[in-house]
Design an enzyme around this catalytic site. Structure first.
Site, PDB file in Angstrom:
ATOM      1  N   PRO A  92       0.823  -1.251  -0.034  1.00  0.00           N
ATOM      2  CA  PRO A  92       0.004   0.004  -0.150  1.00  0.00           C
ATOM      3  C   PRO A  92       0.888   1.198   0.000  1.00  0.00           C
ATOM      4  O   PRO A  92       0.258   2.415  -0.311  1.00  0.00           O
ATOM      5  CB  PRO A  92      -0.783   0.078   1.355  1.00  0.00           C
ATOM      6  CG  PRO A  92      -0.825  -1.437   1.554  1.00  0.00           C
ATOM      7  CD  PRO A  92       0.348  -2.256   1.100  1.00  0.00           C
ATOM      8  N   GLU A 119      -0.044  -8.792   8.240  1.00  0.00           N
ATOM      9  CA  GLU A 119       0.070  -7.446   8.499  1.00  0.00           C
ATOM     10  C   GLU A 119       1.133  -6.705   7.716  1.00  0.00           C
ATOM     11  O   GLU A 119       1.228  -5.605   7.471  1.00  0.00           O
ATOM     12  CB  GLU A 119       0.387  -7.401   9.992  1.00  0.00           C
ATOM     13  CG  GLU A 119       0.483  -5.938  10.512  1.00  0.00           C
ATOM     14  CD  GLU A 119      -1.000  -5.181  10.511  1.00  0.00           C
ATOM     15  OE1 GLU A 119      -0.830  -4.026  10.658  1.00  0.00           O
ATOM     16  OE2 GLU A 119      -1.915  -6.082  10.799  1.00  0.00           O
ATOM     17  N   ARG A 156      -1.094  -5.952 -22.259  1.00  0.00           N
ATOM     18  CA  ARG A 156      -1.720  -5.293 -23.212  1.00  0.00           C
ATOM     19  C   ARG A 156      -0.763  -4.791 -24.021  1.00  0.00           C
ATOM     20  O   ARG A 156      -0.813  -4.327 -25.204  1.00  0.00           O
ATOM     21  CB  ARG A 156      -2.827  -4.361 -22.596  1.00  0.00           C
ATOM     22  CG  ARG A 156      -3.887  -4.989 -22.285  1.00  0.00           C
ATOM     23  CD  ARG A 156      -4.832  -3.942 -21.550  1.00  0.00           C
ATOM     24  NE  ARG A 156      -5.273  -2.943 -22.709  1.00  0.00           N
ATOM     25  CZ  ARG A 156      -6.387  -2.990 -23.310  1.00  0.00           C
ATOM     26  NH1 ARG A 156      -6.784  -4.239 -23.347  1.00  0.00           N
ATOM     27  NH2 ARG A 156      -6.712  -2.108 -24.013  1.00  0.00           N
ATOM     28  N   ASP A 171      -6.310   3.922 -25.830  1.00  0.00           N
ATOM     29  CA  ASP A 171      -7.007   3.491 -24.526  1.00  0.00           C
ATOM     30  C   ASP A 171      -7.279   4.972 -23.562  1.00  0.00           C
ATOM     31  O   ASP A 171      -6.390   5.673 -23.801  1.00  0.00           O
ATOM     32  CB  ASP A 171      -6.480   2.483 -23.678  1.00  0.00           C
ATOM     33  CG  ASP A 171      -6.702   1.286 -24.265  1.00  0.00           C
ATOM     34  OD1 ASP A 171      -7.681   0.955 -25.008  1.00  0.00           O
ATOM     35  OD2 ASP A 171      -6.014   0.318 -23.862  1.00  0.00           O
TER      36      ASP A 171
END
Length: 250
Positions: A92, A119, A156, A171
């Site tokens: 994160p 954790e 992609r 895109d």
């Protein structure tokens, strides 16, 4: 491109990465995907891969040893065949993943994703990595889903994966803007008409319409993208006209 994934739940990857574009890329030999269960490398008779943090605290941490040994195993497999490439820790606190990041990763011959659980990680694991990446400011139960998203978006851009090589560059987000609206047959569906310009055959007018509508959609839905978009002089004029148009409506 070879992609290695270190995960405690290797079966999670079979269906999502075995279907559609990523699945075909593997069938065509454009992408070589390997998933390693790093629990297989634990030396604990109970096959533990986690332990309590030194100094106390909530939760459990992934131990360094199983992941280091799994990485050593991968290194032996590719020795002399591929460079080490990028090693991406799903975290994160990492760099936020976006279209530019996907295109950057697609230039590599070898990628390794380390998917965490519990954790967090023993800090020494970070010595193995070149990148720390995150999908956004929220927490998932593990790194597997985030790794799948990154792999799908990256593959992609691998040459030959998409039939039309213009597709990934057209895109949304590839040019800093959202994609323009698109339509297909029939031209009249329940009274809803396709914009006349798209059936005119005038390619210059179509290109201008698409540029304007891309700017319009970005202005209305994601104006934050315009702050860092590199607009041409023509696009800047169009954007100013659109802003004036919506000011008049107010």
């Amino acid at each position: 491109m070879r992609i290695d994934i270190l995960s405690l739940f290797p079966n999670m990857f079979a269906a999502p990465l075995g279907e559609s574009i990523v699945g075909r890329a593997q069938e065509d030999g454009l992408v070589d995907l390997h998933v390693t269960d790093f629990r297989q490398f634990t030396t604990d008779k109970h096959r533990h891969v986690d332990d309590a943090p030194f100094g106390g605290g909530a939760g459990m941490l992934l131990q360094a040893q199983p992941i280091f040994d799994a990485m050593d195993h991968i290194k032996k497999e590719i020795d002399g065949q591929l460079p080490r490439g990028r090693v991406i820790l799903m975290d994160p606190a990492g760099r936020k993943f976006d279209q530019d990041y996907a295109q950057e990763l697609a230039e590599e011959d070898h990628l390794t994703f380390i998917c965490g659980h519990y954790e967090g990680y023993d800090e020494r694991i970070r010595q193995l990595v070149t990148d720390e990446a995150s999908l956004g400011d929220y927490v998932l139960t593990g790194g597997e889903l985030a790794a799948m998203v990154m792999i799908d978006a990256t593959v992609r851009f691998v040459p030959g994966v998409l039939g039309n090589q213009e597709s990934p560059t057209g895109d949304s987000f590839s040019n800093g803007l959202l994609e323009y609206p698109q339509y297909t047959r029939p031209a009249d569906f329940r009274g809803m008409q396709v914009p006349e310009v798209l059936t005119s055959g005038n390619h210059q007018k179509i290109a201008e319409w698409r540029m304007r509508e891309s700017l319009r959609r970005t202005l209305l839905r994601r104006p934050d993208l315009l702050e860092k978009a590199h607009l041409s002089p023509e696009q800047a004029i169009m954007l100013q006209d659109l802003k004036l148009e919506y000011e008049d409506l107010d």
